[in-house]
Write an enzyme that holds these catalytic residues in place. Structure first.
Site, short mmCIF file in Angstrom:
data_model
loop_
_atom_site.label_atom_id
_atom_site.label_comp_id
_atom_site.label_asym_id
_atom_site.label_seq_id
_atom_site.Cartn_x
_atom_site.Cartn_y
_atom_site.Cartn_z
N HIS A 67 -11.63 -13.58 -47.07
CA HIS A 67 -10.60 -12.53 -46.99
C HIS A 67 -10.74 -11.75 -45.69
CE1 HIS A 67 -10.13 -13.61 -51.14
NE2 HIS A 67 -9.04 -12.87 -51.20
N PHE A 113 -14.92 -5.86 -47.61
CA PHE A 113 -14.34 -5.07 -48.71
C PHE A 113 -13.03 -5.74 -49.11
CE2 PHE A 113 -11.23 -1.66 -49.74
CZ PHE A 113 -11.85 -1.13 -50.87
C1 2AL Z 1 -6.55 -8.30 -48.99
C2 2AL Z 1 -5.51 -9.22 -48.72
O1 2AL Z 1 -5.49 -10.07 -47.83
N1 2AL Z 1 -4.56 -9.00 -49.67
C3 2AL Z 1 -4.99 -7.99 -50.47
O2 2AL Z 1 -4.35 -7.55 -51.43
N2 2AL Z 1 -6.21 -7.58 -50.02
N3 2AL Z 1 -7.68 -8.25 -48.22
C4 2AL Z 1 -8.73 -7.41 -48.47
N4 2AL Z 1 -9.76 -7.46 -47.61
O3 2AL Z 1 -8.73 -6.66 -49.45
#
Ligand code: 2AL
Length: 173
Positions: A67, A113
């Protein structure tokens, strides 16, 4: 798209549509394709969640590492991430404000995070980030994976255009 259409998709078609159902983790939809036919969206979700839950700790950490940091510029994000962050009101100024907290979080836990942005506003994201920075690593790994599941659930239901069990998620906390 209805479930019979999903069940009739070739592997390539399935991956085209569901390949990013878990951010940058195409192995997961690739693995569950062979478990068709699915009875409905809930069964797809269950298969994905079971796959994630069966991974060793290093695998679950790996999913979190796929992510993007919320502070990253939009050009480096997938379409899904851009839409989700925009829904939370995260623009370039807001991302810049999260830079230091995101870096501290990553340094402390060794993974980024992760939060289901569609369930939040800029203020609640910042609040969560501050709170979660003080937690134990095991608790954060668990929380991060729960957030991945919420994100996945909303992406899945967007594709299948069904009501979300995480419906409350879409309402701002
Ligand atoms: C994300 C993402 O890409 N979409 C989301 O809802 N949260 N990334 C993140 N680091 O929390």
């Amino acid at each position: 798209m209805d479930i019979s259409t999903v069940n009739a998709l070739t592997y390539e078609e399935f991956m085209e549509i569901f390949g990013n159902i878990v951010e940058k983790c195409p192995l997961i939809p690739a693995a569950i394709w062979s478990q068709r036919p699915f009875k409905g969206v809930s069964e797809i979700e269950t298969r994905i969640f079971d796959f994630i839950d069966c991974l060793p700790e290093s695998g679950r950490e790996g999913i979190l590492r796929c992510h993007p940091d919320l502070s990253l510029p939009a050009v480096s994000l997938t379409r899904d991430s851009v839409d989700e962050q925009r829904a939370a009101g995260l623009g370039s100024d807001e991302r810049a404000m999260l830079l230091e907290l995101c870096a501290r979080y990553r340094q402390r836990f060794g993974f980024p995070f992760v939060i289901c942005a569609r369930a939040h506003t800029v203020d609640s994201i910042r609040r969560e980030l501050r709170d979660r920075l003080n937690r134990e690593r095991a608790q954060e790994l668990e929380q991060g994976v729960e957030e991945v599941k919420k994100i996945c659930s909303l992406r899945l239901r967007q594709i299948l255009q069904t009501n979300s069990e995480h419906g409350t998620c879409v309402n701002k906390l």
